[in-house]
Design an enzyme around this catalytic site. Sequence first.
Site: not given
Ligand code: NAD
Length: 693
Positions: A433, A332, A457, A454, A411, A504, A404
């Site tokens: 989410s 994301m 994807n 929010h 967070k 969601n 993250v």
């Molecule tokens: P992801 O696992 O693909 O990416 C998370 C990233 O955060 C990773 O690259 C990781 O290295 C990095 N990270 C972890 N700890 C960290 C820190 N302390 N400092 C900096 N970077 C750090 O996850 P995602 O799917 O991108 O989801 C991220 C957020 O977005 C979550 O809260 C999720 O619920 C939300 N979200 C996801 C979707 C989806 O479809 N995947 C949709 C909407 C919202």
Amino acid sequence: MDSKILTVMKDHVLELGPAPSSGPYRHFKLTRDEDGIAWLLFDREGSSANTLSTEVLEEFSQILIALENERPTGLVIRSAKRSGFIAGADINEFRGLSDTALVEQQLGRGHDILNRLENLKLPTVAVIHGFCLGGGLEVVLACNMRIAIDGARFGFPEVLLGLHPGFGGTARATHLFSPVEAMTMMLTGKNVDARKAKALGLVDAVTQERHVRNAVKDAIFGRLKRNRSKLPVVMNLGPVRGLLASRMRKEAAKKAPQENYPAPYALIDLWEKHGGNRAQMLAAEMPSFAKLMVGQAAQNLIRVFFLRDEMKKLAGGRSTIKHVHVIGAGAMGGDIASWCAHQGLRVTLADMQPAAIAGAMKRAADLFSKITRNRVGQRDELDRLIPDMTGEGAKHADLIIEAVPEKLQLKQSIYAGLEKVMKPEAILATNTSSIPLEELRTSLQRPERLLGIHFFNPVSRLQLVEVISHDQVDREALASAMKFVGGIDRLPLPVKSSPGFLVNRALMPYLMEALLMLDEKVDKLTIDEAAEKFGMPMGPIELADQVGLDICLAVGDELRAKLGDSIPATPEWLREKVAKGELGRKSGRGFYEWKDGRVQKGHAHVQPTPDMIDRLVLPMSNVCVACLREGIVDNPDTVDGAMIFGTGYAPFRGGPLNYARERGPENVANALAALAAKYGERFKPDAGWATFR
Ligand code: NAD
């Protein structure tokens, strides 16, 4: 001044013939040049783009009658608006139509007017710059000749509204150039550029603005070689048509069944039956169009068109945000960052893993190469997207977006670091989410700066962004977040913080029910096809892979913990799958295999049942009714819009609330009650059904 600069500048000024005086018309100006050529300039009053309304067409008709009597040497039609030629019909006039005879009568009037243009006894030439769409293209097709200015774009987007062209375009296009190409344009709604239009034979010439006067003279005085294709003669023959039509039907069926989207099939029927006779096809187009127009699919799609406008307006003005800092360069965060850079913002992208940033940069370059036409633009976008391993950007950003993994403590620990360095007026936004903001804010010194932005994807394709408030949020920060979302060309939905927010919370029962069906040994392909049959762009199993099984698991658990039995429990085997690293699209394997971001799947051998479809889709309507009753969202129309623009919910159904309204709220509540008796309490109809209309 340098002659090159003059030339460039000249290409930015429209060549409109002799200076027009005010004249008797509201939407047009009519002048005559020294060669006796009439220049008819279309400039719809009070509007930045030209569209064809009844009033505009009536004025156009009066002008054509006047020209029949005045007999100029020739007629040039062009737009005086910089925005382009004609953007299409005025869709406001399509709303709420239910009387087929009335629609046919209105179409008949349009046909008379364009026939009058076509039958003028003088050479007519359309000069087209910018967008020339739908009804605009139909006007152009009724001229003798067409000259495109480089960069012009032509298209028939009617199919996107559940319609086909209705002012003679179906017959004129299929008889001017290759009917297969013409039908493809009408069936897909895709645009072609000026060069492609020339290659097709849709336009006779492509030129630059500075050559317009000469090009017009050449056209009117018979010196322009007409670009006429012989293909219509051959391809409009009966047996060829039959063969091609059945191929087109197969292609159309791959995209959507006739009962959901009748328009492509009506168009193919029209051409198959009448393509051999232009006059008959012109006549048959009217009843075919009228039937579509009063149908449920078109009326719902037209409603959705306006829902988008309404949601755009919710943004409430221009954004002042210039620099966005994104933390977490995963699925994301990386995509949010690249979208913001694409939209002209300066973006710093931080992550603890260099590989994540590198991956996001690569994905960004791929995206830009697809959605930004010129290379300079692509380079500028990449320049604006700055990898930031040290997190320095957080000090300067107007908006920080945290993306993250979905873990409360992670967070919160990041927020603690950020609060020390961020500008006092900066906004701290989370892309969570499902974690309520009331929990995320507990560790903050200044909880009023936190809110939710929010995204969905894939960010570049799903237009919805939920903007989440809580009872301590700073109102100005919230307004600024709404404007930011509007400013990056997304549609904001204001939502009160609550588990899963709107989308969601509505989507999770759909995904989890699909997993329960897997446990019942229903084939995953059959489950997906149940949803696709209803009209979803992809089934829940494929969607779970797309979203990421880790995210599904986290959100599913979080929501079940908060909302109880209305959310089915996440199965143990899902946990194991995630532990093994089978996360779906992002890891190359989930329920399906994924190659280069594409799912590898075949077709189901067992057809889905209506019961399966209800199990998947009715809980979505149920949650939407609950969210309205609970005041998490306040407008049923924007709820429908959110589900369409955030999840791809079948647009021709008009959204989960509109679907319930059309099916009958009582019917839906009863169906849910029956499912509850059969499968469990998770289907229990919400109390909101009692008052939902
Ligand atoms: P992801 O696992 O693909 O990416 C998370 C990233 O955060 C990773 O690259 C990781 O290295 C990095 N990270 C972890 N700890 C960290 C820190 N302390 N400092 C900096 N970077 C750090 O996850 P995602 O799917 O991108 O989801 C991220 C957020 O977005 C979550 O809260 C999720 O619920 C939300 N979200 C996801 C979707 C989806 O479809 N995947 C949709 C909407 C919202």
